[in-house]
Design a protein around this motif. Structure first.
Motif, PDB file in Angstrom:
ATOM      1  N   MET A 211       0.854  -1.168   0.000  1.00 28.76           N
ATOM      2  CA  MET A 211       0.000   0.000   0.000  1.00 28.76           C
ATOM      3  C   MET A 211       0.901   1.231   0.000  1.00 28.76           C
ATOM      4  O   MET A 211       1.875   1.289   0.745  1.00 28.76           O
ATOM      5  N   THR A 212       0.564   2.192  -0.823  1.00 32.96           N
ATOM      6  CA  THR A 212       1.345   3.428  -0.863  1.00 32.96           C
ATOM      7  C   THR A 212       0.997   4.287   0.352  1.00 32.96           C
ATOM      8  O   THR A 212      -0.031   4.076   1.007  1.00 32.96           O
ATOM      9  N   ASP A 213       1.826   5.264   0.622  1.00 30.35           N
ATOM     10  CA  ASP A 213       1.560   6.183   1.732  1.00 30.35           C
ATOM     11  C   ASP A 213       0.250   6.937   1.518  1.00 30.35           C
ATOM     12  O   ASP A 213      -0.499   7.155   2.479  1.00 30.35           O
ATOM     13  N   LEU A 214      -0.034   7.320   0.288  1.00 27.50           N
ATOM     14  CA  LEU A 214      -1.272   8.034  -0.006  1.00 27.50           C
ATOM     15  C   LEU A 214      -2.491   7.140   0.232  1.00 27.50           C
ATOM     16  O   LEU A 214      -3.492   7.583   0.806  1.00 27.50           O
ATOM     17  N   GLU A 215      -2.411   5.883  -0.174  1.00 30.77           N
ATOM     18  CA  GLU A 215      -3.517   4.948   0.075  1.00 30.77           C
ATOM     19  C   GLU A 215      -3.737   4.754   1.574  1.00 30.77           C
ATOM     20  O   GLU A 215      -4.874   4.762   2.055  1.00 30.77           O
ATOM     21  N   TYR A 216      -2.631   4.593   2.304  1.00 27.37           N
ATOM     22  CA  TYR A 216      -2.737   4.474   3.762  1.00 27.37           C
ATOM     23  C   TYR A 216      -3.441   5.690   4.349  1.00 27.37           C
ATOM     24  O   TYR A 216      -4.375   5.557   5.144  1.00 27.37           O
ATOM     25  N   LEU A 217      -2.992   6.878   3.972  1.00 30.69           N
ATOM     26  CA  LEU A 217      -3.584   8.100   4.521  1.00 30.69           C
ATOM     27  C   LEU A 217      -5.069   8.211   4.192  1.00 30.69           C
ATOM     28  O   LEU A 217      -5.866   8.617   5.042  1.00 30.69           O
ATOM     29  N   ASN A 218      -5.455   7.849   2.995  1.00 32.73           N
ATOM     30  CA  ASN A 218      -6.868   7.900   2.620  1.00 32.73           C
ATOM     31  C   ASN A 218      -7.701   6.962   3.491  1.00 32.73           C
ATOM     32  O   ASN A 218      -8.758   7.350   3.997  1.00 32.73           O
ATOM     33  N   HIS A 219      -7.242   5.744   3.689  1.00 33.10           N
ATOM     34  CA  HIS A 219      -7.967   4.777   4.509  1.00 33.10           C
ATOM     35  C   HIS A 219      -7.964   5.192   5.987  1.00 33.10           C
ATOM     36  O   HIS A 219      -8.980   5.075   6.676  1.00 33.10           O
ATOM     37  N   ALA A 220      -6.830   5.677   6.465  1.00 30.77           N
ATOM     38  CA  ALA A 220      -6.718   6.069   7.871  1.00 30.77           C
ATOM     39  C   ALA A 220      -7.578   7.298   8.176  1.00 30.77           C
ATOM     40  O   ALA A 220      -8.242   7.356   9.212  1.00 30.77           O
ATOM     41  N   GLU A 221      -7.584   8.268   7.272  1.00 30.40           N
ATOM     42  CA  GLU A 221      -8.422   9.457   7.470  1.00 30.40           C
ATOM     43  C   GLU A 221      -9.902   9.080   7.445  1.00 30.40           C
ATOM     44  O   GLU A 221     -10.702   9.628   8.204  1.00 30.40           O
ATOM     45  N   ALA A 222     -10.278   8.141   6.592  1.00 31.31           N
ATOM     46  CA  ALA A 222     -11.668   7.670   6.550  1.00 31.31           C
ATOM     47  C   ALA A 222     -12.042   7.026   7.890  1.00 31.31           C
ATOM     48  O   ALA A 222     -13.159   7.225   8.385  1.00 31.31           O
ATOM     49  N   LEU A 223     -11.128   6.269   8.492  1.00 36.27           N
ATOM     50  CA  LEU A 223     -11.370   5.661   9.793  1.00 36.27           C
ATOM     51  C   LEU A 223     -11.591   6.748  10.847  1.00 36.27           C
ATOM     52  O   LEU A 223     -12.551   6.670  11.623  1.00 36.27           O
TER      53      LEU A 223
ATOM     54  N   GLY B  45      -3.679  13.903  13.303  1.00 36.69           N
ATOM     55  CA  GLY B  45      -3.968  12.488  13.118  1.00 36.69           C
ATOM     56  C   GLY B  45      -4.284  11.764  14.408  1.00 36.69           C
ATOM     57  O   GLY B  45      -4.057  10.561  14.520  1.00 36.69           O
ATOM     58  N   MET B  46      -4.830  12.492  15.399  1.00 36.34           N
ATOM     59  CA  MET B  46      -5.139  11.881  16.688  1.00 36.34           C
ATOM     60  C   MET B  46      -6.521  12.317  17.159  1.00 36.34           C
ATOM     61  O   MET B  46      -6.868  13.493  17.077  1.00 36.34           O
ATOM     62  N   ILE B  47      -7.302  11.356  17.646  1.00 35.40           N
ATOM     63  CA  ILE B  47      -8.601  11.636  18.258  1.00 35.40           C
ATOM     64  C   ILE B  47      -8.555  11.136  19.699  1.00 35.40           C
ATOM     65  O   ILE B  47      -8.122  10.001  19.956  1.00 35.40           O
ATOM     66  N   THR B  48      -8.996  11.984  20.615  1.00 36.28           N
ATOM     67  CA  THR B  48      -9.122  11.593  22.013  1.00 36.28           C
ATOM     68  C   THR B  48     -10.604  11.550  22.357  1.00 36.28           C
ATOM     69  O   THR B  48     -11.308  12.546  22.189  1.00 36.28           O
ATOM     70  N   LEU B  49     -11.064  10.382  22.798  1.00 34.87           N
ATOM     71  CA  LEU B  49     -12.433  10.222  23.268  1.00 34.87           C
ATOM     72  C   LEU B  49     -12.395  10.287  24.788  1.00 34.87           C
ATOM     73  O   LEU B  49     -11.630   9.551  25.423  1.00 34.87           O
ATOM     74  N   THR B  50     -13.194  11.175  25.372  1.00 37.59           N
ATOM     75  CA  THR B  50     -13.259  11.308  26.815  1.00 37.59           C
ATOM     76  C   THR B  50     -14.681  11.006  27.262  1.00 37.59           C
ATOM     77  O   THR B  50     -15.636  11.563  26.721  1.00 37.59           O
ATOM     78  N   PHE B  51     -14.802  10.126  28.246  1.00 33.80           N
ATOM     79  CA  PHE B  51     -16.091   9.676  28.737  1.00 33.80           C
ATOM     80  C   PHE B  51     -16.461  10.427  30.017  1.00 33.80           C
ATOM     81  O   PHE B  51     -15.622  11.104  30.605  1.00 33.80           O
ATOM     82  N   ALA B  52     -17.708  10.308  30.442  1.00 35.25           N
ATOM     83  CA  ALA B  52     -18.213  11.040  31.602  1.00 35.25           C
ATOM     84  C   ALA B  52     -17.382  10.770  32.855  1.00 35.25           C
ATOM     85  O   ALA B  52     -17.222  11.653  33.702  1.00 35.25           O
TER      86      ALA B  52
END
Length: 109
Positions: free
Chosen positions: A1-13, A39-46
């Motif tokens: 997988m190319t870097d661009l393909e990885y980024l497209n799939h990862a951003e979609a995730l 490229g980072m998401i933090t989920l914080t719960f109650a």
């Protein structure tokens, strides 16, 4: 997988995680705060526990850190699978987020 393909799939995730959090907050009593920085998401719960999801571009992986531990996922052409257990990313996210939120949460689209 190319870097661009990885980024497209990862951003979609990452977009799918953000959209699922918005839907969960709209449709339930859950309070899942999600913040994205690059490229980072933090989920914080109650209860103030967190799940951190971030891209590991050099390895072409997505990493998830939850109370239960750290997990590394690679794209197999269809799904993101854990490099050790072969667990699927969204199934694992559902399990860990539900445990940390103290209620069932569904991250499927």
């Amino acid at each position: 997988m190319t870097d661009l393909e990885y980024l497209n799939h990862a951003e979609a995730l990452l977009r799918r995680v953000e959209q699922a959090c918005d839907r969960i907050n709209d449709e339930s009593d859950a309070d899942v705060d999600n913040q994205r920085v690059g490229g980072m998401i933090t989920l914080t719960f109650a209860n103030r526990s967190q799940i951190v999801i971030n891209l590991q571009k050099p390895l072409q992986e997505v990493w998830m850190a939850a109370r239960a531990g750290g997990y590394h996922y690679r794209f197999d052409g269809q799904r993101w699978l854990d490099t050790k257990s072969q667990g699927e990313f969204f199934a694992d996210l559902k399990r860990h987020a539900s445990e940390q939120a103290g209620m069932p949460l569904d991250f499927s689209s």
